[in-house]
Scaffold this motif. Structure first.
Motif, PDB file in Angstrom:
ATOM      1  N   SER A   1      69.247 -21.351  20.483  1.00 58.16           N
ATOM      2  CA  SER A   1      70.360 -22.530  20.853  1.00 58.16           C
ATOM      3  C   SER A   1      69.630 -23.589  20.196  1.00 58.16           C
ATOM      4  O   SER A   1      70.036 -24.312  19.760  1.00 58.16           O
ATOM      5  CB  SER A   1      70.337 -22.722  22.117  1.00 58.16           C
ATOM      6  OG  SER A   1      69.335 -23.007  22.922  1.00 58.16           O
ATOM      7  N   ALA A   2      68.320 -23.809  20.330  1.00 56.59           N
ATOM      8  CA  ALA A   2      67.189 -24.126  19.252  1.00 56.59           C
ATOM      9  C   ALA A   2      66.814 -23.850  18.379  1.00 56.59           C
ATOM     10  O   ALA A   2      65.654 -22.638  18.932  1.00 56.59           O
ATOM     11  CB  ALA A   2      67.282 -25.089  19.594  1.00 56.59           C
ATOM     12  N   PRO A   3      65.202 -24.085  17.569  1.00 57.48           N
ATOM     13  CA  PRO A   3      64.582 -24.190  17.165  1.00 57.48           C
ATOM     14  C   PRO A   3      63.425 -23.590  17.731  1.00 57.48           C
ATOM     15  O   PRO A   3      63.298 -24.493  18.444  1.00 57.48           O
ATOM     16  CB  PRO A   3      63.681 -25.402  15.983  1.00 57.48           C
ATOM     17  CG  PRO A   3      65.429 -25.244  15.124  1.00 57.48           C
ATOM     18  CD  PRO A   3      65.940 -25.777  16.670  1.00 57.48           C
ATOM     19  N   GLY A   4      63.212 -22.347  18.043  1.00 57.93           N
ATOM     20  CA  GLY A   4      61.815 -22.184  19.121  1.00 57.93           C
ATOM     21  C   GLY A   4      62.478 -21.683  20.475  1.00 57.93           C
ATOM     22  O   GLY A   4      61.537 -21.275  21.535  1.00 57.93           O
ATOM     23  N   GLU A   5      63.931 -21.109  20.400  1.00 57.30           N
ATOM     24  CA  GLU A   5      64.631 -21.395  21.328  1.00 57.30           C
ATOM     25  C   GLU A   5      64.894 -20.078  21.850  1.00 57.30           C
ATOM     26  O   GLU A   5      65.646 -19.296  20.374  1.00 57.30           O
ATOM     27  CB  GLU A   5      65.421 -21.940  22.068  1.00 57.30           C
ATOM     28  CG  GLU A   5      66.252 -21.554  23.017  1.00 57.30           C
ATOM     29  CD  GLU A   5      65.535 -22.948  24.320  1.00 57.30           C
ATOM     30  OE1 GLU A   5      65.127 -22.176  25.315  1.00 57.30           O
ATOM     31  OE2 GLU A   5      64.723 -23.503  24.282  1.00 57.30           O
TER      32      GLU A   5
ATOM     33  N   ARG B   1      51.288 -19.915  17.352  1.00 57.32           N
ATOM     34  CA  ARG B   1      49.938 -20.353  17.475  1.00 57.32           C
ATOM     35  C   ARG B   1      50.073 -20.758  19.325  1.00 57.32           C
ATOM     36  O   ARG B   1      49.079 -20.380  20.216  1.00 57.32           O
ATOM     37  CB  ARG B   1      49.252 -21.051  16.678  1.00 57.32           C
ATOM     38  CG  ARG B   1      48.763 -20.121  15.551  1.00 57.32           C
ATOM     39  CD  ARG B   1      47.381 -20.038  14.456  1.00 57.32           C
ATOM     40  NE  ARG B   1      47.704 -19.357  13.227  1.00 57.32           N
ATOM     41  CZ  ARG B   1      46.989 -18.321  14.078  1.00 57.32           C
ATOM     42  NH1 ARG B   1      46.876 -17.511  15.150  1.00 57.32           N
ATOM     43  NH2 ARG B   1      47.187 -17.748  12.356  1.00 57.32           N
ATOM     44  N   ALA B   2      51.355 -21.839  19.831  1.00 58.84           N
ATOM     45  CA  ALA B   2      50.809 -22.163  20.581  1.00 58.84           C
ATOM     46  C   ALA B   2      51.889 -21.796  21.065  1.00 58.84           C
ATOM     47  O   ALA B   2      51.321 -21.970  22.979  1.00 58.84           O
ATOM     48  CB  ALA B   2      52.147 -23.527  20.814  1.00 58.84           C
ATOM     49  N   HIS B   3      51.875 -20.497  21.641  1.00 56.89           N
ATOM     50  CA  HIS B   3      52.811 -19.081  22.544  1.00 56.89           C
ATOM     51  C   HIS B   3      51.590 -18.497  23.059  1.00 56.89           C
ATOM     52  O   HIS B   3      51.553 -17.751  24.000  1.00 56.89           O
ATOM     53  CB  HIS B   3      53.589 -18.748  21.931  1.00 56.89           C
ATOM     54  CG  HIS B   3      54.973 -20.099  21.841  1.00 56.89           C
ATOM     55  ND1 HIS B   3      55.230 -20.904  22.085  1.00 56.89           N
ATOM     56  CD2 HIS B   3      55.518 -20.035  23.547  1.00 56.89           C
ATOM     57  CE1 HIS B   3      56.470 -21.581  22.024  1.00 56.89           C
ATOM     58  NE2 HIS B   3      56.589 -21.365  23.126  1.00 56.89           N
ATOM     59  N   LEU B   4      50.284 -18.194  22.060  1.00 58.44           N
ATOM     60  CA  LEU B   4      49.803 -17.300  21.774  1.00 58.44           C
ATOM     61  C   LEU B   4      48.091 -17.161  23.379  1.00 58.44           C
ATOM     62  O   LEU B   4      48.315 -18.968  22.799  1.00 58.44           O
ATOM     63  CB  LEU B   4      49.056 -16.622  20.489  1.00 58.44           C
ATOM     64  CG  LEU B   4      49.758 -16.314  19.303  1.00 58.44           C
ATOM     65  CD1 LEU B   4      48.953 -16.176  17.692  1.00 58.44           C
ATOM     66  CD2 LEU B   4      50.036 -14.393  20.156  1.00 58.44           C
ATOM     67  N   PRO B   5      47.795 -16.273  23.161  1.00 56.22           N
ATOM     68  CA  PRO B   5      47.037 -16.500  24.225  1.00 56.22           C
ATOM     69  C   PRO B   5      45.517 -17.397  23.912  1.00 56.22           C
ATOM     70  O   PRO B   5      45.261 -16.942  22.451  1.00 56.22           O
ATOM     71  CB  PRO B   5      46.030 -14.920  25.020  1.00 56.22           C
ATOM     72  CG  PRO B   5      47.367 -14.018  24.259  1.00 56.22           C
ATOM     73  CD  PRO B   5      48.135 -15.236  22.826  1.00 56.22           C
ATOM     74  N   PRO B   6      44.475 -17.944  24.248  1.00 54.42           N
ATOM     75  CA  PRO B   6      44.278 -18.380  23.853  1.00 54.42           C
ATOM     76  C   PRO B   6      42.795 -17.566  22.942  1.00 54.42           C
ATOM     77  O   PRO B   6      42.971 -16.866  23.510  1.00 54.42           O
ATOM     78  CB  PRO B   6      43.189 -19.624  24.584  1.00 54.42           C
ATOM     79  CG  PRO B   6      43.801 -19.331  25.809  1.00 54.42           C
ATOM     80  CD  PRO B   6      44.494 -18.362  25.465  1.00 54.42           C
ATOM     81  N   ASP B   7      42.264 -17.855  21.633  1.00 51.59           N
ATOM     82  CA  ASP B   7      41.301 -16.860  21.363  1.00 51.59           C
ATOM     83  C   ASP B   7      39.619 -16.719  21.722  1.00 51.59           C
ATOM     84  O   ASP B   7      39.340 -17.358  22.339  1.00 51.59           O
ATOM     85  CB  ASP B   7      40.986 -17.902  19.925  1.00 51.59           C
ATOM     86  CG  ASP B   7      41.844 -17.706  18.661  1.00 51.59           C
ATOM     87  OD1 ASP B   7      42.985 -16.283  18.921  1.00 51.59           O
ATOM     88  OD2 ASP B   7      41.782 -18.252  17.721  1.00 51.59           O
TER      89      ASP B   7
END
Length: 150
Positions: free
Chosen positions: A7-11, A144-150
């Motif tokens: 429905s929207a970018p990122g969704e 990158r905002a959704h990936l687990p931290p490095d």
């Protein structure tokens, strides 16, 4: 297939949703030395995506902790080919020559029925090509905002 388009970018849609990752573009979005070992950099991204596939992607709306579990496909090319997900949660497509064309071909294959496809890339030319097919596009920072931290 019975999914709905984002429905929207990122969704991501609720069912039959696919996330196609332009590995070279995402890996190249951070100057962390990836160029010294492209396969290792691609493997690190695939490992993070495998974790994401297991835990799901938090909904942008944040309503009630909802999560989506899209089919995740990464496209590798050149020296990054050979990277794989040992857990089998992420499908890896190794491009023979042109990574962008492999992404377009993958999106075309996935767009059958009512499937929703979201492509992660910052490449303007690729963005235009996959949007013409009906895919949504987000940039590497979204992923990158959704990936687990490095």
């Amino acid at each position: 297939m019975s999914g709905t388009a984002p429905s929207a970018p990122g969704e991501l849609g609720p069912a039959d949703s696919h996330l196609v990752v332009d590995t070279a573009n995402v890996v190249g979005s951070r100057p962390d030395g990836w160029w010294r070992d492209r396969k290792k950099a691609a493997q690190k991204l695939i490992d993070g995506l495998s974790q994401l596939a297991q835990q799901g992607i938090a909904s942008e709306a944040g309503a009630g902790g909802e999560r989506a579990w899209p089919d995740i496909v990464v496209v590798t090319e050149g020296q990054a080919n050979g990277a794989a997900d040992p857990h089998g949660r992420v499908r890896v497509v190794a491009a023979d020559r042109d990574g962008d064309q492999a992404i377009v071909d993958t999106v075309r294959d996935l767009m059958s029925g009512n499937a929703s496809v979201q492509v992660v890339t910052a490449d303007r030319g690729l963005r235009s090509r996959v949007e013409e097919l009906g895919a949504a596009v987000v940039g590497p920072s979204w992923l990158r905002a959704h990936l687990p931290p490095d």
